[in-house]
Structure formats: structure tokens, C-alpha cells
Design a protein around this motif. Structure first.
Motif, short mmCIF file in Angstrom:
data_model
loop_
_atom_site.label_atom_id
_atom_site.label_comp_id
_atom_site.label_asym_id
_atom_site.label_seq_id
_atom_site.Cartn_x
_atom_site.Cartn_y
_atom_site.Cartn_z
N GLY A 31 0.82 -1.21 0.00
CA GLY A 31 0.00 0.00 0.00
C GLY A 31 0.85 1.25 0.00
O GLY A 31 2.07 1.20 -0.18
N ASP A 32 0.20 2.35 0.24
CA ASP A 32 0.86 3.65 0.26
C ASP A 32 0.95 4.14 1.70
O ASP A 32 -0.08 4.43 2.32
CB ASP A 32 0.09 4.65 -0.59
N PRO A 33 2.14 4.25 2.27
CA PRO A 33 2.26 4.70 3.67
C PRO A 33 1.85 6.15 3.87
O PRO A 33 1.69 6.59 5.01
CB PRO A 33 3.75 4.49 3.98
N LEU A 34 1.68 6.91 2.79
CA LEU A 34 1.28 8.31 2.91
C LEU A 34 -0.20 8.50 2.60
O LEU A 34 -0.67 9.65 2.50
CB LEU A 34 2.11 9.17 1.94
N ALA A 35 -0.95 7.41 2.43
CA ALA A 35 -2.35 7.52 2.00
C ALA A 35 -3.19 8.31 3.00
O ALA A 35 -3.97 9.18 2.61
CB ALA A 35 -2.94 6.12 1.80
N GLU A 36 -3.04 8.05 4.29
CA GLU A 36 -3.86 8.74 5.28
C GLU A 36 -3.51 10.22 5.34
O GLU A 36 -4.37 11.07 5.63
CB GLU A 36 -3.67 8.10 6.66
N LEU A 37 -2.25 10.56 5.07
CA LEU A 37 -1.85 11.97 5.07
C LEU A 37 -2.33 12.69 3.81
O LEU A 37 -2.65 13.87 3.84
CB LEU A 37 -0.34 12.08 5.21
N ARG A 38 -2.35 11.97 2.69
CA ARG A 38 -2.84 12.57 1.45
C ARG A 38 -4.32 12.97 1.57
O ARG A 38 -4.77 13.96 0.98
CB ARG A 38 -2.67 11.61 0.28
N ALA A 39 -5.08 12.17 2.34
CA ALA A 39 -6.52 12.46 2.50
C ALA A 39 -6.79 13.44 3.63
O ALA A 39 -7.94 13.78 3.89
CB ALA A 39 -7.27 11.15 2.78
N SER A 40 -5.73 13.89 4.30
CA SER A 40 -5.90 14.80 5.44
C SER A 40 -6.16 16.22 4.96
O SER A 40 -5.67 16.65 3.90
CB SER A 40 -4.66 14.75 6.33
N ASN A 41 -6.89 16.99 5.76
CA ASN A 41 -7.14 18.41 5.48
C ASN A 41 -6.29 19.31 6.35
O ASN A 41 -6.56 20.53 6.43
CB ASN A 41 -8.63 18.72 5.70
N ALA A 42 -5.28 18.74 7.02
CA ALA A 42 -4.42 19.52 7.91
C ALA A 42 -3.65 20.56 7.10
O ALA A 42 -3.19 20.29 5.98
CB ALA A 42 -3.46 18.61 8.65
N PRO A 43 -3.49 21.77 7.64
CA PRO A 43 -2.76 22.81 6.89
C PRO A 43 -1.29 22.47 6.66
O PRO A 43 -0.69 22.95 5.70
CB PRO A 43 -2.92 24.05 7.79
N ASN A 44 -0.71 21.66 7.55
CA ASN A 44 0.71 21.28 7.39
C ASN A 44 0.84 19.89 6.78
O ASN A 44 1.77 19.14 7.11
CB ASN A 44 1.42 21.34 8.74
N ARG A 45 -0.09 19.54 5.91
CA ARG A 45 -0.09 18.19 5.34
C ARG A 45 1.20 17.89 4.60
O ARG A 45 1.77 16.81 4.74
CB ARG A 45 -1.29 18.03 4.41
N GLU A 46 1.70 18.84 3.83
CA GLU A 46 2.91 18.60 3.05
C GLU A 46 4.11 18.36 3.95
O GLU A 46 4.94 17.49 3.68
CB GLU A 46 3.17 19.79 2.11
N GLN A 47 4.18 19.13 5.03
CA GLN A 47 5.30 18.93 5.97
C GLN A 47 5.22 17.55 6.63
O GLN A 47 6.25 16.89 6.84
CB GLN A 47 5.30 20.03 7.03
N LEU A 48 3.99 17.12 6.99
CA LEU A 48 3.83 15.80 7.60
C LEU A 48 4.21 14.70 6.62
O LEU A 48 4.85 13.71 7.00
CB LEU A 48 2.39 15.62 8.06
N MET A 49 3.81 14.85 5.37
CA MET A 49 4.15 13.84 4.37
C MET A 49 5.65 13.77 4.16
O MET A 49 6.24 12.68 4.05
CB MET A 49 3.44 14.16 3.05
N GLU A 50 6.31 14.94 4.13
CA GLU A 50 7.76 14.95 3.95
C GLU A 50 8.47 14.32 5.14
O GLU A 50 9.44 13.57 4.98
CB GLU A 50 8.24 16.38 3.75
N ALA A 51 7.94 14.59 6.37
CA ALA A 51 8.56 14.03 7.57
C ALA A 51 8.44 12.50 7.58
O ALA A 51 9.40 11.80 7.89
CB ALA A 51 7.93 14.64 8.81
N ARG A 52 7.26 12.00 7.22
CA ARG A 52 7.10 10.55 7.21
C ARG A 52 7.92 9.91 6.09
O ARG A 52 8.48 8.83 6.25
CB ARG A 52 5.63 10.17 7.04
N SER A 53 7.99 10.58 4.96
CA SER A 53 8.80 10.05 3.85
C SER A 53 10.26 9.95 4.25
O SER A 53 10.94 8.96 3.94
CB SER A 53 8.63 10.94 2.62
#
Length: 513
Positions: A31-53
Motif C-alpha cells: 500500500g501507500d504509507p502516505l495515504a492517510e496523510l494525502r486524505a488529510s485536510n491539515a494545513p501542514n499536510r505537506e510537511q507531515l508527508m515529507e517528515a514521514r517520507s
């Protein structure tokens, strides 16, 4: 022998290496480990995705990531170096820390269930094999397959409803109505009559005695509100100890060995005397103290058997040692019962001691006995669920193995030589019947370390199964690989032990280098 062990270890290492590579790639591709973050409406979504990546090193291809993980895992082979690195999970927690906590939770949950399932299953298998095609045999077979076919989550829910909620409600006013006491006594009397076997007169007498005793005990419990202030006391311990002494002697030496019986009864007497002597000591108990007292108890029993002697000193030592251990267990159980009112009235328990979720009660305080009772009450339901489900396998395998062994020529020869039935069953048949059971036990030990995923989720226990499922759910290979390595190493080690145990159980089996 040494060459054989080395060859097996090298083969196991190669298998583990290949299997771990496949598991890592399959987990990474699930699967995609960033899937839940991609569907998030958080304003810092990109930063969270980069941190998890960055945390999971997703910019590196999965095969390369595996070898990076392997480089860190290989440091675990260096003992006491403190350099073991199995990566981090999505919460940025080291996998080694998560594994340590999860392993303790799983072992606490599953070990007791597995040990009890093995002991009870093997015992029932032997009894049903000796009573083939009897009412007892059909009844045990029916119940074993009934529980084996039930879904574990459904059994867990039923135990929560009736074993926890229902029993906690009963404890508010633990009075047993007379019709209920009579009904329970009648059911147990019928079961006792079926188990007793033999002539109808003997069955009726056994069932009647059990009915009368059980009904009287339940009435006594109801009148005295025993469930609120339980206890055994020295009298009950002494009576139960004498019964255990006869049972242990019957199984280990036979009642004809009077010295062995005398040793076991002396061990009971020593245990009753120790009951009064160690009560002040038990008030300051710790886990280490209990372990040391258990070891000392067995040594005292063995010493009693040695000095009493007899024509077979070993039988006397075994009978007295086992009896001492069982009497010590009764004393320990009595001490836990003494602590029950304190635990029951604890502000965190609030009169509902049988827990349905978790491994402990949050923020509970108390001494060794209160904290231990809290752990035990949290284990009752999941342990019972696992025992009921896994009991059938051991019962059926033991029964089939015993039936095959009992028809062997050497069993007929042993009986023709005039050996007692106890000796034929316990020393000749049971020893050889354990050979196929050893393989099943070795396999189940690996499953034990892997955790009971469904049971852990139903009862909210954060064990190995929970950690594995969490890794799969978040497409995080690191926790999955941590659990996989622990389970694989344990399974391979115990399979090697099982292979080596064959030669000890059966002289005809020899491991060739």
C-alpha cells in the motif's frame, strides 16, 4: 551431533535471510504509507508527508531499504553492545523499544494459555484414549470440536458478557439461590458419574457424593458471602494436600510404594507447618522472593523423599517434590485470596474486578498482591478464550497417538510381563506418544511469540500481534520485520529443540550428523 546442529543453524540463517527479504518487499508493496496523510485536510499536510517520507526513507527503492535495515539488524547479533537497530515506526518510536513492551504483553497473555492448553489437552487425550468409545470419550470429543469451530472473537465477546459483566454484577451480592446450587451440583454430579466409569453402582455413588459435596459447598459460599472474603485456610490446604499426595504418588510411583506415599504425606505436613511460619514473610513479598520460596519448597520436598528412601529413592523424591510444589501453590493461592477484599475495594477497581480490556488497571496502587491480582484478573478472559480454542488440537493428537501406541507389540509385552497398568501407560505408552506432540508444541511456541492478533485486539492488549497488525495497517515494514524476526528465530530454535528431543523420548531415534 555438533555438526548436525551447526548445519541446521546455517540452513536456518539462510532461510531467515531469504524469507525476511520477501516479507519486507511484500509489506512495502502492500500500500501507500502516505495515504492517510494525502486524505488529510491539515494545513501542514505537506510537511507531515515529507517528515514521514524521510522517516521511512521512501525515496529509496524497497530492496535497497531492506539491506539498510539488515545492516542495522545485524548489529543485534553483538551481545550487550547496545547497538541493535531495527528502525523506527511511523510514531518515530524505536522498534527495539516497541518490541520489548509488546513481547512482555504477549508472553504474559499467551504463555499461561498455551501451557494450560498443553497440560489439559494432553491429560484429556490420554484419558479419552484409555476410555475409547465411552460416554466420556464422545463428550470430550464433542466439546473439543465445538470450541475449536467457534470464532475466537465470538468466544471473547461471550466471555466479556457472562464472565466479566455477569460475574461482576453477581459480586455485588454474591448469594447463590438454592435451586441454582442444586442445579450446579446435579450437573457436576452427572459429569463425575460419566468420568468415573465402571459399574453403574460405582457411577451412581460417585455422582451422588459429588452432587452432595458441591451443593453443600455452594450453600456455604452463599451463606458466608465467601466470594467477597475468600480463603482456604490451613484445614482446607491440609485436606487438599492429602488428596494431592495420593494423586501424585499414584501417577509417579503407584500406591504400592508406601515410602513414596509417606514422603508425599510428610511433604504435606511440612507445607501446613510452613503456612503459619511464612505468613509474616509473605506480607513483604516480591516476585523474586516468591520464586526463591518455590525453589526452596521443591528442594525441601526432594530432601524429604531422599531421607525417607525406600526401594526406589527416586520415586520418593519425585512424589515429595511435586507434592511440595502443589501445596506451596495452594498456600500462594490462599494469600492471594486474603488480598482479594483490598483489591475489590480499591478506588480504581470500584467493585468490578474482572476486567474486559487492557493488561492492567490505569494508575492502580498497592502492594505485590494487589498489583498481581490486577494482572491476573486482566488475564482471565483472554487466557480462557485461547485455552478453549486451542484445546482441541492437543486433545485429538494425544488421543490418536495414544491409541496407536497402545496397540503396539511392546505394550502387549509389557502387560504380559505383569507390569501394572500405571507403569504401562505412563512409562511406556505416554513417553512414546509424546513424540508427535513435541512437533506440535514446537510449532505453537512460534505462534505464541507472534501473538494472538484477534484476541489482542478484542481485549485491547498491545502485544506482538497488535504491533504486527499496526505495521501492516500503516504500510510500515519496520515493526512487521521486528515481529517476523522474533517469531522466525523462536520457531526455528524450538523446531531444532524438538528434533533433538526425539532422541531423548525414543531411543530408536538418533540424530545423525
Amino acid at each position: 551431533m555438533l555438526t548436525y546442529i551447526v548445519r541446521r543453524l546455517v540452513t536456518a540463517a539462510l532461510i531467515l535471510l531469504g524469507a525476511s527479504f520477501l516479507v519486507y518487499l511484500l509489506t512495502a508493496a502492500s500500500g501507500d504509507p502516505l495515504a492517510e496523510l494525502r486524505a488529510s485536510n491539515a494545513p501542514n499536510r505537506e510537511q507531515l508527508m515529507e517528515a514521514r517520507s524521510n522517516l521511512l526513507d521512501l525515496d529509496t527503492p524497497a530492496p535497497i531499504r531492506y539491506f539498510k535495515w539488515l545492516a542495522g539488524a545485524s548489529q543485534c547479533l553483538i551481545p550487550f553492545a547496545g547497538t541493535c537497530d531495527l528502525g523506527r515506526n511511523t510514531a518515530n518510536q524505536p522498534i527495539t523499544d516497541a518490541l520489548g513492551h509488546a513481547l512482555i504483553q504477549t508472553l504474559t497473555l499467551v504463555t499461561a494459555a498455551t501451557v494450560l492448553a498443553i497440560l489439559v489437552g494432553i491429560t484429556l487425550g490420554i484419558i479419552t484414549a484409555l476410555r475409547q468409545y465411552s460416554t466420556l470419550d464422545y463428550g470430550v470429543t464433542f466439546m473439543a470440536f465445538l470450541f475449536f469451530s467457534l470464532p475466537i472473537f465470538w468466544v471473547a465477546v461471550l466471555l466479556k458478557e457472562f464472565g466479566a459483566i455477569g460475574f461482576n454484577n453477581f459480586l455485588r451480592n454474591p448469594e447463590i439461590p438454592l435451586p441454582a446450587a442444586i442445579g450446579i451440583g446435579a450437573v457436576l454430579g452427572i459429569v463425575a458419574a460419566i468420568v468415573a466409569g465402571g459399574e453403574p453402582k460405582r457411577r451412581v455413588l460417585t455422582g451422588g457424593i459429588v452432587f452432595a459435596v458441591v451443593t453443600a459447598v455452594l450453600i456455604y459460599f452463599s451463606v458466608t458471602l465467601w466470594f467477597k472474603t475468600p480463603g482456604l485456610g490451613p484445614v482446607v490446604i491440609a485436606i487438599a494436600g492429602v488428596g494431592l499426595a495420593y494423586a501424585v504418588t499414584l501417577l509417579t510411583a503407584g500406591l504400592k510404594n508406601r515410602k513414596a506415599l509417606q514422603s508425599a504425606l510428610l511433604a504435606v505436613g511440612a507445607g501446613v507447618v510452613a503456612y503459619f511460619a511464612i505468613q509474616p514473610l509473605l506480607n513483604q513479598a516480591t516476585f523474586l522472593m516468591i520464586v526463591l520460596l518455590a525453589v526452596a519448597t521443591v528442594l525441601v520436598g526432594v530432601a524429604i523423599g531422599y531421607f525417607v528412601g525406600g526401594y526406589d529413592r527416586g520415586q520418593s523424591m519425585r512424589a515429595a517434590g511435586m507434592t511440595s510444589f502443589l501445596v506451596a501453590f495452594l498456600i500462594l493461592l490462599d494469600r492471594f485470596m486474603q488480598a482479594w477484599p483490598t483489591y475489590f475495594d480499591n478506588s480504581r477497581v470500584r467493585g468490578r474486578p474482572i476486567a474486559t480490556i487492557g493488561a492492567t488497571t490505569p494508575n492502580i496502587e498497592g502492594d505485590f498482591w494487589v498489583l498481581s491480582l490486577d494482572s491476573f484478573t486482566h488475564l482471565i478472559l483472554p487466557t480462557s478464550a485461547l485455552i478453549l480454542i486451542s484445546l482441541a488440537g492437543y486433545t485429538r493428537f494425544t488421543r490418536a497417538s495414544m491409541l496407536e501406541i497402545m496397540n503396539m507389540d511392546y505394550i502387549r509385552t509389557a502387560r504380559a510381563k505383569g507390569l501394572s497398568e500405571r507403569t504401562v501407560v505412563m512409562r511406556h505408552a505416554f513417553r512414546n506418544a509424546l513424540i508427535p506432540i513435541a512437533t506440535i508444541v514446537a510449532f505453537d511456541i512460534g505462534a505464541l511469540i507472534g501473538g494472538a492478533v484477534i484476541t489482542e485486539r478484542v481485549f485491547s492488549v498491545r502485544g506482538m500481534g497488535f504491533l504486527f497488525f499496526d505495521g501492516i495497517e500503516h504500510v510500515d515494514p519496520n515493526p512487521v520485520m521486528g515481529v517476523f524476526v522474533c517469531v522466525a528465530i523462536t520457531a526455528m530454535a524450538f523446531n531444532l529443540i524438538a528434533d533433538l528431543a526425539y532422541s531423548a523420548l525414543d531411543p530408536r531415534v538418533r540424530v545423525k550428523a
